[in-house]
Design an enzyme around this catalytic site. Structure first.
Site, mmCIF file in Angstrom:
data_model
loop_
_atom_site.group_PDB
_atom_site.id
_atom_site.type_symbol
_atom_site.label_atom_id
_atom_site.label_comp_id
_atom_site.label_asym_id
_atom_site.label_seq_id
_atom_site.Cartn_x
_atom_site.Cartn_y
_atom_site.Cartn_z
ATOM 1 C CG ASN A 180 -4.462 7.344 122.632
ATOM 2 O OD1 ASN A 180 -5.144 6.448 123.113
ATOM 3 N ND2 ASN A 180 -4.086 8.399 123.331
ATOM 4 N N GLY A 205 -9.968 5.976 128.407
ATOM 5 C CA GLY A 205 -10.874 6.558 127.426
ATOM 6 C C GLY A 205 -11.354 7.912 127.885
ATOM 7 C CB THR A 223 -14.382 12.379 131.397
ATOM 8 O OG1 THR A 223 -12.995 12.691 131.622
ATOM 9 C CG2 THR A 223 -15.148 12.558 132.688
ATOM 10 C CD GLU A 273 -4.991 7.853 131.085
ATOM 11 O OE1 GLU A 273 -5.471 9.017 130.972
ATOM 12 O OE2 GLU A 273 -4.501 7.227 130.146
ATOM 13 C CB CYS A 332 -5.128 11.346 127.893
ATOM 14 S SG CYS A 332 -3.760 10.320 128.470
ATOM 15 C CD GLU A 346 -3.272 2.483 133.262
ATOM 16 O OE1 GLU A 346 -2.587 3.097 132.417
ATOM 17 O OE2 GLU A 346 -4.272 1.817 132.957
#
Length: 491
Positions: free
Chosen positions: A164, A239, A241, A261, A295, A472
């Site tokens: 995504n 990606g 968890t 992340e 996410c 990030e």
């Protein structure tokens, strides 16, 4: 290296026989390919070369050689920053192609594809701006000694980019690594690899030294190989968890540094004084943007028991009115999901929610659209009567299945919002800004939007709890790509 981009009814078609490895276009040893499927039609639109284990190993070796030679790390940070700006400019020049490929392989609605690519270019520029304040050397004195503090590139970085928003998420990983002087091996997702080829062309165009960067479109086995590779010093992974746990375990064998992340189950707390006319235009895109394949999607909407009926009616009406269809159309708001498995996953979550007592207010089913009968469409879905501890309220769907949950008072809202294993994002909506800010401070989330429509990508982004490790964006994100060395000498 040349490419062919031809507009068709199914979207662009790209033919690539090689991958960008260590600064050169090279054909994979095993001759593997990725078939790209347009999720709006279910039809193939491209066959591309895919990297294998051999290419991953060669990319890591080349990255190490480039790092040790100082051909990139030895340059001044301002010079590296100038290259980042050149990358941003080159991406801007390819806007039309990038929008076309995100429509073709990801099914992004045109307006969202344009936003993603604008965001990507801006991230490169924002990171370049950090060079003006970057300090890689510092002298500290005391107790008769002088201590030299050195900040050195962390090493070879494996940047594992999800399907995504691939251009923006790639920028968030690659740009700070390059500014820090690292070498980077990029693993692009096999579901959305087209943009990675354009990105590789940009790297080639701006003249990054050989070995500094490789772009490997590949499946999970190559990603797993890179994570476990002893030549990789740092893993930047986005990606689920579940996958993040596997990355941590594998990278631990050689103590690779990392940022993760990961997933989210983000809550929006709608206070009683919130103005629906102001909230809905922000809330609906934050919940359903990119068919909730984000996410940070606000997939739990918390409203008071007193205002439940009003919000149920307003939200159901808003969801049902959203145009679903061809992502190439400028009128489309909701496009397809990335693949057939994503549709099945949504169906399963809806069925389980109903079994656990929820009611489908709107949507709840896959769609077969005229001319796109084989596309991966799922109707924007609003579930009512969702218990905070239910399956759908506790797990990331990654599809347009949104839960409406009631709270009794603000303390109850905080308890429900914090009552998952995730802590990536949240939102608070209310007319009294001070009250909303006070509530934001109580939420266990790395990103909280208060009466605003999203996340600041130039600022530190990451999650609490099982939503990740590290950040990030901003100087905080850049810090991860340095090792800090102390050298002590007599004063």
């Amino acid at each position: 290296m040349t490419s062919t981009l031809e507009p068709t009814s199914a979207g662009p078609v790209a033919d690539k026989a090689a991958i960008y490895l260590a600064g050169r276009w090279q054909e994979p040893v095993a001759g593997e390919q990725i078939t790209v499927v347009n999720p709006a039609t279910g039809s193939p639109v491209a066959k591309l070369a895919a990297a294998g284990i051999d290419e991953a190993d060669r990319a890591v070796v080349a990255a190490r050689e480039a790092l040790d030679s100082g051909v990139w790390a030895g340059r001044d940070a301002t010079e590296r920053a100038a290259t980042l700006v050149a990358i941003a400019d080159a991406l801007d020049a390819r806007t039309d192609s990038l929008v076309s490929v995100l429509i073709a392989d990801l099914g992004l609605p045109r307006s969202f594809a344009e936003f993603v690519n604008q965001t990507a270019a801006q991230i490169w520029r924002d990171v370049a701006d950090l060079a003006t304040e970057l300090r890689t050397e510092e002298v500290r004195t005391g107790a008769g000694y002088k201590t030299l503090i050195r900040r050195e590139p962390v090493g070879v970085v494996a940047a594992i980019v999800p399907f995504n928003a691939p251009t923006a998420l790639a920028a968030a990983k690659i740009a700070p690594a390059l500014l820090a002087g690292c070498s980077v091996v990029v693993k692009a997702d096999p579901y959305t690899p087209l943009a990675s080829y354009i990105l590789a062309e940009v790297f080639d165009e701006v003249g990054l030294p050989p070995g500094v960067i490789s772009v490997l479109p590949a499946g999970r086995e190559v990603g797993a190989h890179l994570v476990a590779h002893p030549g990789v010093d740092f893993v930047s992974f986005t990606g689920s968890t579940v996958s993040g746990r596997a990355v941590m375990k594998s990278a631990a064998d050689h103590m690779a540094r990392m940022t993760l992340e990961l997933g989210g189950k983000s809550a929006a707390v709608i206070l009683d004084d919130a103005d629906p006319a102001a909230v809905l235009p922000m809330l609906v895109p934050l919940a359903l943007g990119q068919s909730s394949q984000v996410c940070t999607a606000l997939t739990r909407l918390l409203v008071s028991e007193e205002n439940h009926d009003m919000w149920a009616e307003l939200l159901a009406g808003a969801f049902a009115s959203l145009p679903v269809g061809d992502p190439a159309s400028p009128d489309t708001v909701i496009g397809p999901l990335v693949n057939a498995d994503a549709v099945t996953r949504c169906e399963r979550f809806v069925a389980e929610a109903v079994e656990e007592g929820a009611t489908v207010l709107t949507g709840g089913e896959r769609l077969s659209l005229p001319g796109m009968e084989n596309g991966y469409f799922f109707a924007p879905t609003l579930l009512d009567g969702v218990r905070p501890d239910s399956t759908v309220a506790q797990n990331e769907v990654f599809g347009p299945v949104i839960s409406l949950i009631t709270y009794t008072d603000v303390d109850d809202a905080v308890r429900i919002a914090n009552g998952t294993d995730f802590g990536l994002a949240a939102a608070v909506f209310g007319t009294d800004v001070d009250r909303a800010l006070g509530l934001a401070d109580r939420l266990d989330a790395g990103v909280v939007a208060v009466n605003t429509p999203g996340t600041a990508m130039a600022q530190p982004f990451g999650g609490y709890k099982q939503s990740g490790i590290g950040r990030e964006g901003g100087p905080e994100g850049l810090d991860h790509f340095f090792e800090v060395k102390q050298i002590r000498v007599p004063e």
